[in-house]
Design a protein around this motif. Structure first.
Motif, PDB file in Angstrom:
ATOM      1  N   PHE A 137       2.430  -0.606  -3.862  1.00  0.00           N
ATOM      2  CA  PHE A 137       3.145  -1.164  -5.091  1.00  0.00           C
ATOM      3  C   PHE A 137       4.093  -0.070  -5.732  1.00  0.00           C
ATOM      4  O   PHE A 137       3.742   1.279  -5.913  1.00  0.00           O
ATOM      5  CB  PHE A 137       2.234  -1.835  -6.110  1.00  0.00           C
ATOM      6  CG  PHE A 137       1.682  -2.916  -5.842  1.00  0.00           C
ATOM      7  CD1 PHE A 137       2.026  -4.055  -6.194  1.00  0.00           C
ATOM      8  CD2 PHE A 137       0.363  -2.803  -4.973  1.00  0.00           C
ATOM      9  CE1 PHE A 137       1.254  -5.256  -5.613  1.00  0.00           C
ATOM     10  CE2 PHE A 137      -0.458  -3.991  -4.715  1.00  0.00           C
ATOM     11  CZ  PHE A 137       0.166  -5.068  -5.132  1.00  0.00           C
ATOM     12  N   ILE A 138       5.298  -0.134  -5.821  1.00  0.00           N
ATOM     13  CA  ILE A 138       6.143   0.485  -6.511  1.00  0.00           C
ATOM     14  C   ILE A 138       6.836  -0.074  -7.793  1.00  0.00           C
ATOM     15  O   ILE A 138       7.198  -1.148  -7.749  1.00  0.00           O
ATOM     16  CB  ILE A 138       7.561   0.822  -5.862  1.00  0.00           C
ATOM     17  CG1 ILE A 138       7.027   1.679  -4.230  1.00  0.00           C
ATOM     18  CG2 ILE A 138       8.242   1.949  -6.201  1.00  0.00           C
ATOM     19  CD1 ILE A 138       8.083   1.946  -3.291  1.00  0.00           C
TER      20      ILE A 138
ATOM     21  N   GLU B 178      -7.900   0.997  -7.015  1.00  0.00           N
ATOM     22  CA  GLU B 178      -6.833   1.326  -6.875  1.00  0.00           C
ATOM     23  C   GLU B 178      -6.592   2.941  -7.477  1.00  0.00           C
ATOM     24  O   GLU B 178      -7.087   3.469  -8.176  1.00  0.00           O
ATOM     25  CB  GLU B 178      -5.821   0.524  -7.954  1.00  0.00           C
ATOM     26  CG  GLU B 178      -5.982   0.351  -9.169  1.00  0.00           C
ATOM     27  CD  GLU B 178      -4.874  -0.261  -9.994  1.00  0.00           C
ATOM     28  OE1 GLU B 178      -4.463   0.063 -11.012  1.00  0.00           O
ATOM     29  OE2 GLU B 178      -4.642  -1.456  -9.444  1.00  0.00           O
ATOM     30  N   ALA B 179      -5.335   3.597  -6.841  1.00  0.00           N
ATOM     31  CA  ALA B 179      -5.031   4.835  -7.164  1.00  0.00           C
ATOM     32  C   ALA B 179      -3.734   4.728  -7.736  1.00  0.00           C
ATOM     33  O   ALA B 179      -2.807   4.148  -6.892  1.00  0.00           O
ATOM     34  CB  ALA B 179      -4.990   5.861  -6.107  1.00  0.00           C
TER      35      ALA B 179
ATOM     36  N   LYS C 177       6.147   4.275 -10.867  1.00  0.00           N
ATOM     37  CA  LYS C 177       4.853   4.179 -10.555  1.00  0.00           C
ATOM     38  C   LYS C 177       4.492   3.820  -9.339  1.00  0.00           C
ATOM     39  O   LYS C 177       5.215   2.699  -8.937  1.00  0.00           O
ATOM     40  CB  LYS C 177       4.172   2.975 -11.638  1.00  0.00           C
ATOM     41  CG  LYS C 177       4.274   3.214 -13.171  1.00  0.00           C
ATOM     42  CD  LYS C 177       3.712   2.260 -13.914  1.00  0.00           C
ATOM     43  CE  LYS C 177       3.800   2.559 -15.317  1.00  0.00           C
ATOM     44  NZ  LYS C 177       3.284   1.522 -16.194  1.00  0.00           N
ATOM     45  N   VAL C 178       3.816   4.466  -8.556  1.00  0.00           N
ATOM     46  CA  VAL C 178       3.614   4.252  -7.249  1.00  0.00           C
ATOM     47  C   VAL C 178       1.927   3.950  -7.042  1.00  0.00           C
ATOM     48  O   VAL C 178       1.217   4.995  -7.403  1.00  0.00           O
ATOM     49  CB  VAL C 178       3.958   5.263  -6.107  1.00  0.00           C
ATOM     50  CG1 VAL C 178       3.655   5.100  -4.671  1.00  0.00           C
ATOM     51  CG2 VAL C 178       5.102   5.714  -6.276  1.00  0.00           C
ATOM     52  N   LYS C 179       1.474   2.889  -6.717  1.00  0.00           N
ATOM     53  CA  LYS C 179       0.095   2.675  -6.789  1.00  0.00           C
ATOM     54  C   LYS C 179      -0.167   1.957  -5.365  1.00  0.00           C
ATOM     55  O   LYS C 179       0.426   1.249  -4.677  1.00  0.00           O
ATOM     56  CB  LYS C 179       0.217   1.308  -7.782  1.00  0.00           C
ATOM     57  CG  LYS C 179      -1.456   0.882  -7.832  1.00  0.00           C
ATOM     58  CD  LYS C 179      -1.455  -0.137  -9.095  1.00  0.00           C
ATOM     59  CE  LYS C 179      -0.700  -1.321  -8.962  1.00  0.00           C
ATOM     60  NZ  LYS C 179      -1.032  -2.105  -9.969  1.00  0.00           N
ATOM     61  N   CYS C 180      -1.429   2.290  -5.168  1.00  0.00           N
ATOM     62  CA  CYS C 180      -2.248   1.817  -3.761  1.00  0.00           C
ATOM     63  C   CYS C 180      -3.558   1.218  -4.126  1.00  0.00           C
ATOM     64  O   CYS C 180      -4.297   1.757  -5.243  1.00  0.00           O
ATOM     65  CB  CYS C 180      -2.562   3.083  -2.960  1.00  0.00           C
ATOM     66  SG  CYS C 180      -3.505   2.447  -1.386  1.00  0.00           S
ATOM     67  N   ILE C 181      -3.427   0.002  -3.641  1.00  0.00           N
ATOM     68  CA  ILE C 181      -4.885  -0.877  -3.866  1.00  0.00           C
ATOM     69  C   ILE C 181      -5.691  -0.882  -2.648  1.00  0.00           C
ATOM     70  O   ILE C 181      -5.004  -1.489  -1.544  1.00  0.00           O
ATOM     71  CB  ILE C 181      -4.570  -2.107  -4.549  1.00  0.00           C
ATOM     72  CG1 ILE C 181      -3.878  -1.985  -6.033  1.00  0.00           C
ATOM     73  CG2 ILE C 181      -5.692  -3.018  -4.436  1.00  0.00           C
ATOM     74  CD1 ILE C 181      -3.393  -3.166  -6.953  1.00  0.00           C
TER      75      ILE C 181
ATOM     76  N   ASN D 233       5.759  -3.894  -7.958  1.00  0.00           N
ATOM     77  CA  ASN D 233       6.264  -4.621  -6.855  1.00  0.00           C
ATOM     78  C   ASN D 233       5.756  -4.225  -5.702  1.00  0.00           C
ATOM     79  O   ASN D 233       5.738  -3.210  -5.185  1.00  0.00           O
ATOM     80  CB  ASN D 233       7.777  -4.640  -6.768  1.00  0.00           C
ATOM     81  CG  ASN D 233       8.689  -4.917  -7.917  1.00  0.00           C
ATOM     82  OD1 ASN D 233       8.187  -6.053  -8.599  1.00  0.00           O
ATOM     83  ND2 ASN D 233       9.482  -4.355  -8.326  1.00  0.00           N
ATOM     84  N   LYS D 234       5.115  -5.378  -5.055  1.00  0.00           N
ATOM     85  CA  LYS D 234       4.428  -5.199  -3.734  1.00  0.00           C
ATOM     86  C   LYS D 234       5.352  -4.496  -2.554  1.00  0.00           C
ATOM     87  O   LYS D 234       6.427  -5.310  -2.454  1.00  0.00           O
ATOM     88  CB  LYS D 234       3.645  -6.287  -3.449  1.00  0.00           C
ATOM     89  CG  LYS D 234       2.875  -6.183  -2.122  1.00  0.00           C
ATOM     90  CD  LYS D 234       2.204  -7.647  -1.558  1.00  0.00           C
ATOM     91  CE  LYS D 234       1.560  -7.481  -0.320  1.00  0.00           C
ATOM     92  NZ  LYS D 234       1.092  -8.686   0.192  1.00  0.00           N
ATOM     93  N   VAL D 235       5.133  -3.562  -1.974  1.00  0.00           N
ATOM     94  CA  VAL D 235       5.846  -3.253  -0.611  1.00  0.00           C
ATOM     95  C   VAL D 235       5.736  -3.968   0.513  1.00  0.00           C
ATOM     96  O   VAL D 235       4.312  -3.975   0.907  1.00  0.00           O
ATOM     97  CB  VAL D 235       5.533  -1.577  -0.542  1.00  0.00           C
ATOM     98  CG1 VAL D 235       6.460  -1.118   0.677  1.00  0.00           C
ATOM     99  CG2 VAL D 235       5.930  -0.699  -1.715  1.00  0.00           C
TER     100      VAL D 235
END
Length: 282
Positions: free
Chosen positions: A174-175, A250-251, A220-224, A178-180
């Motif tokens: 996610f950026i 998530e990170a 914000k860059v997120k990984c779930i 918003n889901k990539v």
């Protein structure tokens, strides 16, 4: 053409198998736990209506390998066969149920019960249902490839690696919330399989940094990483979409801007764990 009797077999997703014969074996139904954790016991049940028939045998299979057989006229009537991931408690098993002592990842599979009648009909019917042994990740996903500072026009080159689990985890980037979804900026790596049957996944994120990525001076860059169980659907497996059994971790990577220049320091790398309790299907 003469037909002595007709048998109609119908398979349903919930493990039901219905048969219709003339006064004989009517139906067979299998009930197994949909989900178990490693080390837990599991009860497999096979219910049936013989009608006017007499029971000859009940056989259990896991992924087409027989692991338990009950033949009414033999002594002893019950026998077990070695199949990986299946440990039968013979003292607690009989013609209508099989008790598994301790399940493991390798216990996951399709379980089938086959019921056969004595003469004169010799009719038989079977039903099957799937059991999945879930092992949720113990570690948060890890974001790697972070640089000390970024500049507009730089290439963002990140990898997100999940903890080990079964089934394989699903990774999402996610950026700014918003889901990539664009495959042009996602890099898919092959899964990593471990000897204990667990799986780890890595998903890359590649894009060119621009000023539009910053909202209020922050990106914000997120990984779930999530684990969803699967159900058997005919000749394929489908992700369960509507039932709330999911473990998510998530990170989060925060990149802040510095006013007055084009340099954006990667000020903080924060790992936030959200663990959702496993809720049984109802």
């Amino acid at each position: 053409m003469l037909i002595s009797f007709m048998t109609l077999i119908y398979y349903a997703l919930d493990g039901n198998c219905v048969t219709a014969t003339t006064g004989g074996l009517k139906w067979v139904k299998v009930t197994v736990p949909q989900f178990r954790a490693p080390g837990e016991p599991a009860m497999l049940e096979c219910d049936y209506d013989l009608g006017n028939d007499t029971l000859y045998s009940v056989k259990w299979y896991k992924d087409h390998e027989e692991f338990y057989r009950f033949v009414r006229k033999t002594r002893p009537p019950a026998h077990s066969f070695k199949v990986e991931g299946v440990e039968v408690d013979m003292d607690s098993s009989n013609s209508t149920r099989v008790f598994l002592r301790s399940v493991s990842i390798k216990t996951s599979g399709l379980f089938r019960c086959e019921v056969s009648a004595e003469k004169p009909s010799f009719s038989s019917a079977q039903a099957e249902a799937r059991m999945e042994v879930l092992s949720l990740p113990k570690e948060d996903p890890q974001i790697t490839g972070v640089q000390d500072q970024y500049q507009v026009g730089d290439e963002i080159n990140l990898n997100c690696t999940s903890g080990k689990s079964h089934p394989a985890p699903v990774l999402l980037w996610f950026i700014n919330g918003n889901k990539v979804t664009g495959n042009s900026i996602l890099v898919h790596y092959p899964p990593i399989y471990f000897n204990d049957g667990l799986v780890s996944m890595t998903l890359g994120l590649r894009f060119t940094l621009s000023s539009v990525h910053f909202q209020g001076g922050l990106m914000k860059v997120k990984c779930i990483a999530s684990v969803s169980p699967v159900l058997w659907r005919g000749d394929r497996e489908s992700i369960v979409q509507s039932l709330p059994i999911k473990d998510m971790r998530e990170a989060l990577l925060l990149v802040t801007s510095s006013k007055g220049n084009l340099v954006y320091p990667a000020a903080a790398l924060i790992f936030i764990c959200f663990t959702f309790k496993v809720v049984p299907f109802l």
